[in-house]
Motif scaffolding. Sequence first.
Motif, PDB file in Angstrom:
ATOM      1  N   UNK A  99       8.149  22.769   8.373  1.00  0.00           N
ATOM      2  CA  UNK A  99       7.452  21.993   9.403  1.00  0.00           C
ATOM      3  C   UNK A  99       6.653  20.852   8.764  1.00  0.00           C
ATOM      4  N   UNK A 100       6.028  21.136   7.634  1.00  0.00           N
ATOM      5  CA  UNK A 100       5.269  20.121   6.905  1.00  0.00           C
ATOM      6  C   UNK A 100       6.195  18.998   6.430  1.00  0.00           C
ATOM      7  N   UNK A 101       7.334  19.382   5.876  1.00  0.00           N
ATOM      8  CA  UNK A 101       8.320  18.391   5.423  1.00  0.00           C
ATOM      9  C   UNK A 101       8.805  17.557   6.604  1.00  0.00           C
TER      10      UNK A 101
ATOM     11  N   UNK B  30      13.928  22.130  -0.331  1.00  0.00           N
ATOM     12  CA  UNK B  30      14.736  23.085  -1.087  1.00  0.00           C
ATOM     13  C   UNK B  30      13.890  24.233  -1.617  1.00  0.00           C
ATOM     14  N   UNK B  31      12.650  23.954  -1.951  1.00  0.00           N
ATOM     15  CA  UNK B  31      11.766  24.978  -2.497  1.00  0.00           C
ATOM     16  C   UNK B  31      11.112  25.824  -1.407  1.00  0.00           C
ATOM     17  N   UNK B  32      11.305  25.486  -0.165  1.00  0.00           N
ATOM     18  CA  UNK B  32      10.631  26.170   0.949  1.00  0.00           C
ATOM     19  C   UNK B  32      10.918  27.659   0.982  1.00  0.00           C
ATOM     20  N   UNK B  33      12.101  28.064   0.578  1.00  0.00           N
ATOM     21  CA  UNK B  33      12.454  29.487   0.652  1.00  0.00           C
ATOM     22  C   UNK B  33      11.550  30.356  -0.210  1.00  0.00           C
ATOM     23  N   UNK B  34      10.922  29.754  -1.205  1.00  0.00           N
ATOM     24  CA  UNK B  34      10.056  30.509  -2.102  1.00  0.00           C
ATOM     25  C   UNK B  34       8.604  30.571  -1.632  1.00  0.00           C
ATOM     26  N   UNK B  35       8.298  29.923  -0.522  1.00  0.00           N
ATOM     27  CA  UNK B  35       6.915  29.900  -0.032  1.00  0.00           C
ATOM     28  C   UNK B  35       6.490  31.304   0.389  1.00  0.00           C
ATOM     29  N   UNK B  36       5.291  31.666   0.004  1.00  0.00           N
ATOM     30  CA  UNK B  36       4.791  33.014   0.306  1.00  0.00           C
ATOM     31  C   UNK B  36       4.248  33.085   1.725  1.00  0.00           C
ATOM     32  N   UNK B  37       4.240  34.273   2.304  1.00  0.00           N
ATOM     33  CA  UNK B  37       3.689  34.429   3.659  1.00  0.00           C
ATOM     34  C   UNK B  37       2.228  33.980   3.747  1.00  0.00           C
ATOM     35  N   UNK B  38       1.490  34.096   2.653  1.00  0.00           N
ATOM     36  CA  UNK B  38       0.088  33.687   2.647  1.00  0.00           C
ATOM     37  C   UNK B  38      -0.098  32.193   2.857  1.00  0.00           C
ATOM     38  N   UNK B  39       0.944  31.418   2.590  1.00  0.00           N
ATOM     39  CA  UNK B  39       0.872  29.966   2.803  1.00  0.00           C
ATOM     40  C   UNK B  39       1.572  29.553   4.088  1.00  0.00           C
ATOM     41  N   UNK B  40       1.953  30.521   4.884  1.00  0.00           N
ATOM     42  CA  UNK B  40       2.654  30.226   6.131  1.00  0.00           C
ATOM     43  C   UNK B  40       4.148  30.404   6.016  1.00  0.00           C
ATOM     44  N   UNK B  41       4.617  30.684   4.819  1.00  0.00           N
ATOM     45  CA  UNK B  41       6.028  30.948   4.601  1.00  0.00           C
ATOM     46  C   UNK B  41       6.892  29.712   4.694  1.00  0.00           C
ATOM     47  N   UNK B  42       8.193  29.943   4.584  1.00  0.00           N
ATOM     48  CA  UNK B  42       9.138  28.821   4.595  1.00  0.00           C
ATOM     49  C   UNK B  42       9.071  27.974   5.865  1.00  0.00           C
ATOM     50  N   UNK B  43       8.769  28.598   6.992  1.00  0.00           N
ATOM     51  CA  UNK B  43       8.727  27.843   8.242  1.00  0.00           C
ATOM     52  C   UNK B  43       7.632  26.782   8.218  1.00  0.00           C
TER      53      UNK B  43
END
Length: 99
Positions: free
Chosen positions: A33-35, A16-29
């Motif tokens: 993928x990790x999940x 659910x929190x994936x949408x907030x991931x920054x591009x510097x961490x690889x982003x939501x994708x």
Amino acid sequence: MTIVEFLNARLAEDEQAAHAASPGTGGPERVRADVAAKRGIVEQYTATYRECMDTLDNGAQSAAEEDGVWSALHAWRRALEHLAAVYASHPDYDPAWKS
């Protein structure tokens, strides 16, 4: 709460929190993928657990087969303990899961 229930709940939160991931961490994708990878580990543990319990309930063919069953379960369980350790500060984390 079992370790499987705990991990499934944490992974749902992470997804659910994936949408907030920054591009510097690889982003939501990357987060998704990790999940998915971690869910695969949890699902494989659950399947292996069921198979191993069936083998033991039906009577292992030999002592070596029984040892193999316990070794497989132990290895998968250790993998789950390592995954759960990431969430050690969560109030539902059970210190007994510490590897």
